[in-house]
Design a protein around this motif. Structure first.
Motif, PDB file in Angstrom:
ATOM      1  N   ASN A  11       0.707  -1.150   0.018  1.00  0.00           N
ATOM      2  CA  ASN A  11       0.065  -0.018  -0.095  1.00  0.00           C
ATOM      3  C   ASN A  11       0.903   1.265  -0.021  1.00  0.00           C
ATOM      4  O   ASN A  11       0.456   2.176   0.443  1.00  0.00           O
ATOM      5  CB  ASN A  11      -0.891  -0.003   1.026  1.00  0.00           C
ATOM      6  CG  ASN A  11      -1.847  -0.990   1.118  1.00  0.00           C
ATOM      7  OD1 ASN A  11      -3.061  -1.345   0.284  1.00  0.00           O
ATOM      8  ND2 ASN A  11      -1.734  -2.135   2.130  1.00  0.00           N
ATOM      9  N   VAL A  14      -0.771   4.072  -2.426  1.00  0.00           N
ATOM     10  CA  VAL A  14      -1.872   4.453  -1.511  1.00  0.00           C
ATOM     11  C   VAL A  14      -1.550   5.723  -0.611  1.00  0.00           C
ATOM     12  O   VAL A  14      -2.242   6.719  -0.440  1.00  0.00           O
ATOM     13  CB  VAL A  14      -2.667   3.545  -1.002  1.00  0.00           C
ATOM     14  CG1 VAL A  14      -4.011   3.928  -0.279  1.00  0.00           C
ATOM     15  CG2 VAL A  14      -3.236   2.591  -2.275  1.00  0.00           C
ATOM     16  N   LEU A  17      -0.127   8.679  -2.232  1.00  0.00           N
ATOM     17  CA  LEU A  17      -1.297   9.418  -2.598  1.00  0.00           C
ATOM     18  C   LEU A  17      -2.052  10.254  -1.689  1.00  0.00           C
ATOM     19  O   LEU A  17      -2.313  11.638  -1.868  1.00  0.00           O
ATOM     20  CB  LEU A  17      -2.445   8.443  -3.257  1.00  0.00           C
ATOM     21  CG  LEU A  17      -3.804   9.241  -3.946  1.00  0.00           C
ATOM     22  CD1 LEU A  17      -3.227  10.201  -4.713  1.00  0.00           C
ATOM     23  CD2 LEU A  17      -4.468   8.116  -4.224  1.00  0.00           C
ATOM     24  N   GLY A 323       2.137   2.967 -10.115  1.00  0.00           N
ATOM     25  CA  GLY A 323       0.801   2.105  -9.468  1.00  0.00           C
ATOM     26  C   GLY A 323       1.332   0.779  -9.208  1.00  0.00           C
ATOM     27  O   GLY A 323       0.385   0.104  -9.194  1.00  0.00           O
ATOM     28  N   GLY A 336      -3.879  -0.724  -9.430  1.00  0.00           N
ATOM     29  CA  GLY A 336      -2.559  -0.013  -9.147  1.00  0.00           C
ATOM     30  C   GLY A 336      -2.613   0.935  -9.952  1.00  0.00           C
ATOM     31  O   GLY A 336      -1.909   2.344  -9.682  1.00  0.00           O
ATOM     32  N   VAL A 339      -4.781   4.081  -8.824  1.00  0.00           N
ATOM     33  CA  VAL A 339      -3.979   4.905  -7.755  1.00  0.00           C
ATOM     34  C   VAL A 339      -2.873   5.693  -8.550  1.00  0.00           C
ATOM     35  O   VAL A 339      -2.628   7.061  -8.071  1.00  0.00           O
ATOM     36  CB  VAL A 339      -3.362   3.898  -6.848  1.00  0.00           C
ATOM     37  CG1 VAL A 339      -2.484   4.375  -5.957  1.00  0.00           C
ATOM     38  CG2 VAL A 339      -4.464   3.044  -5.864  1.00  0.00           C
ATOM     39  N   LEU A 343      -2.510   9.707  -8.484  1.00  0.00           N
ATOM     40  CA  LEU A 343      -1.434  10.483  -7.991  1.00  0.00           C
ATOM     41  C   LEU A 343      -0.792  11.351  -9.074  1.00  0.00           C
ATOM     42  O   LEU A 343      -0.473  12.531  -8.530  1.00  0.00           O
ATOM     43  CB  LEU A 343      -0.212   9.542  -7.634  1.00  0.00           C
ATOM     44  CG  LEU A 343       0.933   9.823  -6.794  1.00  0.00           C
ATOM     45  CD1 LEU A 343       0.520  10.857  -5.443  1.00  0.00           C
ATOM     46  CD2 LEU A 343       1.889   8.873  -6.352  1.00  0.00           C
TER      47      LEU A 343
END
Length: 384
Positions: A11, A14, A17, A323, A336, A339, A343
């Motif tokens: 993670n 994440v 982000l 990702g 991913g 994400v 970002l």
């Protein structure tokens, strides 16, 4: 301790982000999270989500990339603009022609990569020059605008509020709740299915925590959208593409074959899989999605522009590696990619709101991309 480190590794982006979002929220005095800016995060970065989804499949085959996608975006838009603006062709006919252009380009590039085995870097670099040049020939250096309202409505409109909200879009809130319920049911179903087959399952407390966090983000996001105009059609296009390719990569034979080619192409060949077909499919699919991104970009700009798609390939590649896609291939997921694209979008949006010079924006994005790849390489070494 090992489990905690494993969860942290999974993670990392994440967490990154969230940290970046908090930073820009503070740095912009809260402007970053204004409803209109949350909406802009989707509309202005829709092309990244679409292109990165296709780019992921290229990278999965062994760290390969497609450098021509930005130019395919441009030439599909150029063809559409020429048809709709200059020749007064209806969008119902122009859109299939634009998508067909992407397919033809995919067949051309896929043939040289898959069956003649010219390196993808060379083929797509040549494509980048060819398609950009042809798009400028078609447009003759001009910007064709405006595009028909019926075309713009397919991408730029919003889902109406069927529940009659005035200051807040209740349909948007309802959709967020439904998405959360479906997500929770799918997670629980997956857990039960794994347990029945004797597979290892995630710790229940950590699973509940993850579901709470994700549902909170979904509800917050839909609430912010509800305060502006509701759910943009652009979000529906993105959601449909991400859903379809998540299913392809996780549940289909060709999806498993793509991962296998990236893991070990020789072993994949020896097991009877035609790797040429896999490469051909991947690059055909990439060009098709680039044409879809061309539709979206033309609608957002309300024009066919000779400079459309410049550096789009870099954003797509960056979103994939950020990702979690491996630079060596065989590892990565559409989740991913989402994400990574978010970002990149947050960084773009935050720096624009702060008024950061465009050149410094490139420096920051390049640094983030390099850090993501360094993290991937170091993780591989530590695992060994």
């Amino acid at each position: 301790m090992d489990k905690a480190i494993s969860v942290l590794k999974k993670n990392t982006m994440v967490i990154a982000l969230i940290v970046v979002l908090i930073f820009f929220t503070v740095a912009t005095g809260g402007k970053m999270l204004l409803p209109q800016n949350v909406n802009n995060l989707i509309s202005q970065n829709a092309y990244v989500f679409i292109l990165a989804t296709g780019m992921l499949l290229c990278i999965l085959t062994g760290g390969n990339i497609d450098l021509s996608v930005g130019c395919v975006v441009c030439i599909s838009g150029a063809i559409g603009g020429s048809l709709m603006v200059q020749k007064d062709v209806s969008p119902a006919l122009a859109i299939p022609v634009m998508l067909l252009m992407g397919i033809v380009i995919g067949i051309w590039q896929g043939f040289w990569i898959a069956y003649v085995r010219i390196p993808p870097f060379i083929v797509t670099l040549a494509g980048m020059l060819i398609w950009r040049g042809l798009s400028n020939v078609i447009l003759q250096g001009l910007t064709l605008a405006p595009l028909p309202d019926s075309y713009l409505a397919l991408f730029n409109n919003y889902v109406p509020d069927f529940l009659g909200g005035t200051t807040i879009n209740y349909t948007c809130i309802l959709v967020g709740i439904i998405v959360c319920i479906v997500y929770i049911l799918l997670q629980l179903r997956g857990r039960v299915s794994k347990a029945k087959k004797g597979y290892e399952t995630e710790n229940m407390s950590s699973m509940i925590m993850k579901m709470i966090v994700i549902c909170a983000v979904i509800l917050w996001f839909t609430y912010k959208l509800s305060l502006y105009k509701g759910i943009p059609f652009m979000l529906l296009w993105i959601a449909a593409i991400v859903f379809i390719y998540t299913y392809i990569t996780r549940k289909t034979v060709i999806g498993r074959h793509i991962y296998a080619v990236g893991g070990n192409e020789k072993a994949t060949k020896l097991s009877g899989i035609n790797t040429n077909h896999i490469y051909f499919f991947v690059y055909l699919n990439m060009a098709f999605l680039a044409a879809v991104a061309g539709l979206v970009t033309a609608a957002r700009l309300n024009s066919a522009n000779p400079t459309a798609g410049v550096n789009y390939e870099m954003d797509a590649i960056g979103a994939c590696f950020i990702g979690g896609a491996s630079a060596y291939g065989g590892i990565g997921s559409t989740g991913g990619v989402v994400v990574g694209a978010l970002l990149m979008g947050v960084i773009n949006q935050g720096m624009i709101i702060m008024g950061v010079d465009a050149n410094w924006q490139k420096v920051v994005k390049g640094g983030v991309l390099l850090l993501a790849v360094i993290f991937d390489v170091l993780s591989k070494k530590s695992d060994k």
